[in-house]
Design a protein around this motif. Structure first.
Motif, PDB file in Angstrom:
ATOM      1  N   GLN A  69      -5.689   7.057 -10.735  1.00  0.00           N
ATOM      2  CA  GLN A  69      -4.399   7.213 -10.060  1.00  0.00           C
ATOM      3  C   GLN A  69      -4.513   6.694  -8.627  1.00  0.00           C
ATOM      4  OE1 GLN A  69      -2.870  11.174 -10.058  1.00  0.00           O
ATOM      5  NE2 GLN A  69      -1.206  10.672  -8.682  1.00  0.00           N
ATOM      6  N   PRO A  70      -3.643   5.755  -8.241  1.00  0.00           N
ATOM      7  CA  PRO A  70      -3.685   5.241  -6.869  1.00  0.00           C
ATOM      8  C   PRO A  70      -3.106   6.259  -5.887  1.00  0.00           C
ATOM      9  CG  PRO A  70      -1.851   4.268  -8.043  1.00  0.00           C
ATOM     10  CD  PRO A  70      -2.595   5.115  -9.038  1.00  0.00           C
ATOM     11  N   GLN A  71      -3.444   6.086  -4.648  1.00  0.00           N
ATOM     12  CA  GLN A  71      -2.947   6.956  -3.586  1.00  0.00           C
ATOM     13  C   GLN A  71      -2.073   6.145  -2.640  1.00  0.00           C
ATOM     14  OE1 GLN A  71      -3.646  10.307  -3.640  1.00  0.00           O
ATOM     15  NE2 GLN A  71      -4.603   9.767  -5.585  1.00  0.00           N
ATOM     16  N   ILE A  72      -0.957   6.722  -2.265  1.00  0.00           N
ATOM     17  CA  ILE A  72      -0.087   6.083  -1.277  1.00  0.00           C
ATOM     18  C   ILE A  72      -0.794   6.134   0.072  1.00  0.00           C
ATOM     19  CG2 ILE A  72       2.091   6.324  -0.014  1.00  0.00           C
ATOM     20  CD1 ILE A  72       3.279   7.489  -2.595  1.00  0.00           C
ATOM     21  N   ILE A  73      -0.746   5.015   0.779  1.00  0.00           N
ATOM     22  CA  ILE A  73      -1.368   4.956   2.104  1.00  0.00           C
ATOM     23  C   ILE A  73      -0.268   4.856   3.149  1.00  0.00           C
ATOM     24  CG2 ILE A  73      -2.886   3.654   3.623  1.00  0.00           C
ATOM     25  CD1 ILE A  73      -4.338   2.654   1.140  1.00  0.00           C
ATOM     26  N   GLU A  74      -0.265   5.799   4.048  1.00  0.00           N
ATOM     27  CA  GLU A  74       0.659   5.767   5.187  1.00  0.00           C
ATOM     28  C   GLU A  74      -0.013   4.976   6.302  1.00  0.00           C
ATOM     29  OE1 GLU A  74       3.666   6.979   5.173  1.00  0.00           O
ATOM     30  OE2 GLU A  74       3.565   8.136   3.320  1.00  0.00           O
ATOM     31  N   PHE A  82       0.795  -1.215   0.000  1.00  0.00           N
ATOM     32  CA  PHE A  82       0.000   0.000   0.000  1.00  0.00           C
ATOM     33  C   PHE A  82       0.835   1.276   0.000  1.00  0.00           C
ATOM     34  CE2 PHE A  82      -2.625  -3.259   2.114  1.00  0.00           C
ATOM     35  CZ  PHE A  82      -3.598  -3.368   1.142  1.00  0.00           C
ATOM     36  N   HIS A  83       2.148   1.133   0.134  1.00  0.00           N
ATOM     37  CA  HIS A  83       3.014   2.310   0.100  1.00  0.00           C
ATOM     38  C   HIS A  83       4.100   2.161  -0.963  1.00  0.00           C
ATOM     39  CE1 HIS A  83       6.187   5.108   1.206  1.00  0.00           C
ATOM     40  NE2 HIS A  83       5.241   5.842   1.751  1.00  0.00           N
ATOM     41  N   ASN A  84       4.997   1.206  -0.786  1.00  0.00           N
ATOM     42  CA  ASN A  84       6.174   1.108  -1.648  1.00  0.00           C
ATOM     43  C   ASN A  84       5.835   0.865  -3.117  1.00  0.00           C
ATOM     44  OD1 ASN A  84       7.386   1.319   0.836  1.00  0.00           O
ATOM     45  ND2 ASN A  84       8.301  -0.702   0.809  1.00  0.00           N
ATOM     46  N   GLN A  85       4.972  -0.107  -3.394  1.00  0.00           N
ATOM     47  CA  GLN A  85       4.637  -0.410  -4.786  1.00  0.00           C
ATOM     48  C   GLN A  85       3.903   0.747  -5.447  1.00  0.00           C
ATOM     49  OE1 GLN A  85       2.686  -4.192  -5.266  1.00  0.00           O
ATOM     50  NE2 GLN A  85       4.356  -5.301  -4.291  1.00  0.00           N
ATOM     51  N   ILE A  86       3.025   1.405  -4.710  1.00  0.00           N
ATOM     52  CA  ILE A  86       2.300   2.552  -5.256  1.00  0.00           C
ATOM     53  C   ILE A  86       3.250   3.720  -5.483  1.00  0.00           C
ATOM     54  CG2 ILE A  86       0.497   4.246  -4.779  1.00  0.00           C
ATOM     55  CD1 ILE A  86      -1.001   1.958  -3.334  1.00  0.00           C
ATOM     56  N   ALA A  87       4.169   3.946  -4.548  1.00  0.00           N
ATOM     57  CA  ALA A  87       5.155   5.021  -4.722  1.00  0.00           C
ATOM     58  C   ALA A  87       6.001   4.780  -5.972  1.00  0.00           C
ATOM     59  CB  ALA A  87       6.047   5.130  -3.487  1.00  0.00           C
ATOM     60  N   GLN A  88       6.398   3.538  -6.199  1.00  0.00           N
ATOM     61  CA  GLN A  88       7.183   3.220  -7.395  1.00  0.00           C
ATOM     62  C   GLN A  88       6.364   3.435  -8.656  1.00  0.00           C
ATOM     63  OE1 GLN A  88      10.477   2.522  -7.697  1.00  0.00           O
ATOM     64  NE2 GLN A  88      10.034   2.729  -9.866  1.00  0.00           N
ATOM     65  N   LEU A  89       5.102   3.028  -8.626  1.00  0.00           N
ATOM     66  CA  LEU A  89       4.223   3.217  -9.780  1.00  0.00           C
ATOM     67  C   LEU A  89       4.038   4.701 -10.090  1.00  0.00           C
ATOM     68  CD1 LEU A  89       2.341   1.796 -11.834  1.00  0.00           C
ATOM     69  CD2 LEU A  89       0.509   2.055 -10.148  1.00  0.00           C
ATOM     70  N   LEU A  90       3.824   5.510  -9.052  1.00  0.00           N
ATOM     71  CA  LEU A  90       3.643   6.948  -9.251  1.00  0.00           C
ATOM     72  C   LEU A  90       4.943   7.626  -9.675  1.00  0.00           C
ATOM     73  CD1 LEU A  90       1.243   7.757  -6.296  1.00  0.00           C
ATOM     74  CD2 LEU A  90       0.685   7.561  -8.738  1.00  0.00           C
ATOM     75  N   HIS A  91       6.064   7.068  -9.298  1.00  0.00           N
ATOM     76  CA  HIS A  91       7.348   7.590  -9.761  1.00  0.00           C
ATOM     77  C   HIS A  91       7.489   7.335 -11.267  1.00  0.00           C
ATOM     78  CE1 HIS A  91      11.585   8.643  -9.801  1.00  0.00           C
ATOM     79  NE2 HIS A  91      11.811   7.503 -10.454  1.00  0.00           N
ATOM     80  N   SER A  92       7.085   6.146 -11.698  1.00  0.00           N
ATOM     81  CA  SER A  92       7.174   5.791 -13.113  1.00  0.00           C
ATOM     82  C   SER A  92       6.115   6.496 -13.958  1.00  0.00           C
ATOM     83  CB  SER A  92       7.015   4.282 -13.288  1.00  0.00           C
ATOM     84  OG  SER A  92       8.043   3.602 -12.616  1.00  0.00           O
TER      85      SER A  92
END
Length: 104
Positions: free
Chosen positions: A85-90, A55-65
């Motif tokens: 667009q997905p949202q990063i969840i903290e 819910f954080h790392n994979q989404i952050a990588q996707l949004l980076h790409s």
């Protein structure tokens, strides 16, 4: 290390469904049955790592790409139409849904 051995739920599984949680439970159970000795603390740590990864790392990588303003070769916004667009969840220990994921 253990969380790397656990596969993601199938794409057809809705992200908020209990089916996704069931997939993770079965995978953790298989690890335990395979001789991986994991105590309760280890299971909690594993679940927390799974939350962070999915819910954080994979989404952050996707949004980076593919950032919010990314356009396809045709000039169309990548995050449009059926692609939301997905949202990063903290992780928030005060959020019951986050705790439910960890405990399940």
């Amino acid at each position: 290390f253990f969380f790397l051995m656990i596969r993601r739920p199938p794409r057809s599984t809705q992200s908020r469904s209990s089916a996704a949680s069931d997939v993770y439970k079965r995978q953790v159970r298989k690890l335990c049955e395979a001789g991986m000795k994991i105590d309760f603390r280890g299971c909690i740590a594993l679940a927390r790592k799974m939350f962070q990864e999915n819910f954080h790392n994979q989404i952050a990588q996707l949004l980076h790409s593919f950032p919010a303003d990314h356009r396809t070769e045709n000039g169309i916004l990548f995050w449009s139409g059926p692609k939301r667009q997905p949202q990063i969840i903290e992780f928030d220990h005060n959020d019951d849904t986050h705790l439910d994921f960890i405990v399940s």
